[in-house]
Scaffold this motif. Structure first.
Motif, mmCIF file in Angstrom:
data_model
loop_
_atom_site.group_PDB
_atom_site.id
_atom_site.type_symbol
_atom_site.label_atom_id
_atom_site.label_comp_id
_atom_site.label_asym_id
_atom_site.label_seq_id
_atom_site.Cartn_x
_atom_site.Cartn_y
_atom_site.Cartn_z
ATOM 1 N N ALA A 282 -7.085 -0.443 -0.561
ATOM 2 C CA ALA A 282 -6.402 0.247 -1.487
ATOM 3 C C ALA A 282 -7.407 0.968 -2.231
ATOM 4 O O ALA A 282 -7.134 2.288 -2.551
ATOM 5 N N ILE B 191 2.226 1.926 -3.447
ATOM 6 C CA ILE B 191 1.388 2.482 -4.515
ATOM 7 C C ILE B 191 1.117 3.972 -4.078
ATOM 8 O O ILE B 191 1.228 4.872 -4.763
ATOM 9 N N ALA B 192 1.349 4.124 -2.775
ATOM 10 C CA ALA B 192 0.779 5.604 -2.342
ATOM 11 C C ALA B 192 2.033 6.470 -2.749
ATOM 12 O O ALA B 192 1.843 7.764 -2.931
ATOM 13 N N VAL C 66 -3.815 6.558 -1.541
ATOM 14 C CA VAL C 66 -3.846 5.890 -2.814
ATOM 15 C C VAL C 66 -4.556 6.676 -4.018
ATOM 16 O O VAL C 66 -5.622 6.637 -3.948
ATOM 17 N N SER D 174 -3.097 6.542 -7.228
ATOM 18 C CA SER D 174 -2.574 6.004 -8.423
ATOM 19 C C SER D 174 -3.789 5.612 -9.357
ATOM 20 O O SER D 174 -4.327 4.514 -9.163
ATOM 21 N N ALA E 171 -3.325 1.544 -10.392
ATOM 22 C CA ALA E 171 -3.610 0.863 -9.048
ATOM 23 C C ALA E 171 -5.251 0.737 -9.269
ATOM 24 O O ALA E 171 -5.902 -0.163 -8.942
ATOM 25 N N LEU F 2 0.872 -1.206 -0.023
ATOM 26 C CA LEU F 2 -0.026 0.094 -0.009
ATOM 27 C C LEU F 2 0.960 1.266 0.209
ATOM 28 O O LEU F 2 0.723 2.363 -0.567
#
Length: 167
Positions: free
Chosen positions: A127, A105-106, A133, A135, A138, A102
């Motif tokens: 997520a 991704i963040a 997050v 993205s 993602a 996580l």
């Protein structure tokens, strides 16, 4: 194992199982532990005879600390120390790995589609909903391949531009 100050008896808790009292006490101790003492306390909790209760208390702590440190520069050191303390405990190890994913991704660090699609339902829900997050890659992956409708819908909603209000 019972630790210091974990088996305090009082009239209102006499009928409560001792592991419930220890769990509550562990949560209190973990909530207020100083960073320098955190690993030692987590290790002490994990030595409790009631494995399920101990791991549950440590998981609650892990959730709180990981959320606090998610984008902080101290997260990697904390995660390495925590991983060493929790050792081969499958659930706690997986949860820590998912918090690390996580974070990746963040912070727009490397991650793979296989990691996201193979992660737990908890991870995918977190997520899809986490403000940290953002993205599009993602969120698009979760919108298309999330394990549950709840995850797919949450990710889809996050991908939509906000509606403009008339006026």
């Amino acid at each position: 194992m019972t630790g210091p100050e974990t088996d305090n008896e009082s009239p209102e808790t006499d009928d409560e199982p001792p592991e419930h009292r220890r769990y509550a006490r562990y949560l209190e101790l973990l909530e207020s532990v100083q960073e320098a003492d955190e690993a030692g306390l987590v290790a002490a909790v994990l030595r409790d005879d009631c494995v399920a209760m101990a791991e549950s208390a440590v998981n609650r702590h892990l959730e709180r600390r990981a959320a606090q440190l998610l984008t902080d520069a101290h997260f990697p050191d904390w995660a390495r120390t925590t991983a060493a303390v929790i050792g081969d405990r499958a659930f706690l190890s997986r949860r820590l790995r998912e918090w690390t994913l996580l974070r990746a991704i963040a912070l727009d660090e490397p991650w793979t589609a296989e990691e996201v699609t193979g992660a737990s339902d908890w991870f995918q829900r977190t997520a899809a909903a986490a403000q940290a997050v953002s993205s599009p890659e993602a969120l698009d992956l979760l919108a298309e391949h999330g394990r549950t409708r709840r995850v797919r819908n949450a990710a889809t909603l996050r991908l939509r531009p906000p509606r403009r209000r008339p006026g």
